[in-house]
Design an enzyme around this catalytic site. Structure first.
Site, PDB file in Angstrom:
ATOM      1  N   GLU A 156       0.810  -1.224   0.367  1.00  0.00           N
ATOM      2  CA  GLU A 156       0.015   0.095  -0.040  1.00  0.00           C
ATOM      3  C   GLU A 156       0.824   1.482   0.069  1.00  0.00           C
ATOM      4  OE1 GLU A 156      -2.970  -0.770   3.207  1.00  0.00           O
ATOM      5  OE2 GLU A 156      -3.728  -1.999   2.307  1.00  0.00           O
ATOM      6  N   GLU A 261      -5.751 -11.044  -1.655  1.00  0.00           N
ATOM      7  CA  GLU A 261      -6.437 -10.680   0.254  1.00  0.00           C
ATOM      8  C   GLU A 261      -8.204 -11.112  -0.488  1.00  0.00           C
ATOM      9  OE1 GLU A 261      -5.524  -7.460   2.546  1.00  0.00           O
ATOM     10  OE2 GLU A 261      -3.757  -8.125   1.900  1.00  0.00           O
TER      11      GLU A 261
END
Ligand code: XIL
Length: 346
Positions: A156, A261
């Protein structure tokens, strides 16, 4: 609940044989989820549940052949102080996976969230920050060298169209990303290294920036091998067309793709109080659609669900009912699990 599904899948040499239409895959102990998958099928695991909940453990062992630590390899878990590492939980997970022949994907070496509280007050020079991060990465990757097959090295680091100004970006500068991959590669040259982020399927600006970043890294000879698309998605967003377009861009760069994910929360604006048959159908269709799209990728290296049962999901609680995963609170496969497996196997 497994009710209502006809057993028409069986095993032939080389895997499940699915006959006729609709070709629903019956998930059973003998016919587990991972067998349907052409790529390693993983789940993010909660080490406490693994240790204390035998049904959770059995479900993991039956249906998955890959694992990702949901939390225990994050800096906040591993680094109680500047010079201490806490290994008990991560060692437990790695031992468990090895004993059961499961592939391990490490998560995550560099992130701005779930960092230890002492980090905010650490008062170092730029070089000291670089050395802190290098030691962090190389101690972990080195400890599990040859045992953890792949890593989310940086997590991220991008927001739409630019770098996220994380603590690492502020203290070290944008080159922390490049250095993180180089340091990880030095510590285990055989590990496959990923950049991991969310909303890459849904936000072309973010994806384009990320892919440009990766192209620049690769051109500089930096060892980054693939992209992890988190895929916390909802029923309608991103659309099939958006997902397809994103995967085509990733393929055009010849990158490995991990869907790292995956989960599909069903109640974003809290309209529902129970998981109705309608929600079950919607969720099944969406898992099926997304899986079919993902399988189109040229270099798909794995799919990981972000958890196993609904009640243990990070997105679900009594106040926030979302039912995002494939198994219910009674450890039974949901219709979405059947749809997912059917799409994987077809
Ligand atoms: C989540 C875990 O699932 C939660 O248990 C924890 O409280 C917060 O982090 N993106 C990531 C994951 O890369 O590490 C996050 O995991 C979910 C979003």
């Amino acid at each position: 609940m497994v009710l209502g599904f006809v057993i028409i899948g069986g095993f032939g040499i080389g895997g499940p044989v699915i006959l006729g239409t609709p070709a629903e895959y019956e998930i059973t102990l003998e016919n587990p989820l991972y067998v349907a998958s052409p790529v390693p099928l993983g789940a993010a695991l909660d080490v406490n549940a693994l240790k204390n909940d035998i049904e959770y453990q059995n479900l993991t062992l039956t249906h998955f052949n890959a694992v990702t630590p949901e939390n225990v390899m994050k800096m906040g878990s591993l680094r109680p102080s500047f010079d201490t590492f806490y290994w008990n939980s991560s060692d437990y997970l790695v031992d468990f996976a090895e004993e059961n022949d499961m592939v391990i994907h490490g998560h995550t070496l560099v992130w701005h969230e779930q960092v230890p509280s002492w980090l905010a007050t650490y008062n170092g020079t730029t070089d000291q920050w670089r050395s802190l991060l290098k030691t962090h990465i190389q101690t972990i990757v080195g400890r599990y060298k040859g045992r953890i097959a792949s890593w989310d090295v940086v997590n991220e680091a991008v927001i739409a169209g630019k770098y996220r100004e994380t603590i690492w970006w502020e203290k070290i500068g944008p080159e922390y990303i490049k250095e993180a991959f180089i340091w990880a590669h030095e510590a285990d040259p055989d590990a496959v290294l990923y950049y991991n982020d969310y909303n890459l399927f849904g936000n072309p600006t973010k994806l384009d920036f990320t892919l440009q970043m990766m192209a620049d890294l690769i051109e500089d000879g930096v060892p980054v091998h693939g992209i992890g698309c988190q895929a916390h998605i909802s029923v309608r967003y991103p659309s099939a067309n958006q997902i397809r377009a994103a995967i085509q861009k990733i393929d055009a760069m010849n990158l490995k793709l991990r869907v790292s994910e995956l989960d599909i929360p069903m109640n974003p604006i809290k309209l529902y109080w129970e998981y109705s048959a309608r929600l079950a159908t919607l969720q099944s269709k969406r898992y099926e659609e997304v899986t079919e799209l993902i399988l189109q990728a040229n270099n798909l290296t794995g799919i990981t669900l972000w958890g196993i049962t609904d009640p243990s999901s990070w997105l679900h609680s009594e106040k926030k009912l979302q039912w995002p995963l494939l198994f219910d609170g009674d450890y039974n496969p949901k219709p979405a699990a059947m749809a997912f497996a059917t799409a994987l196997a077809s």
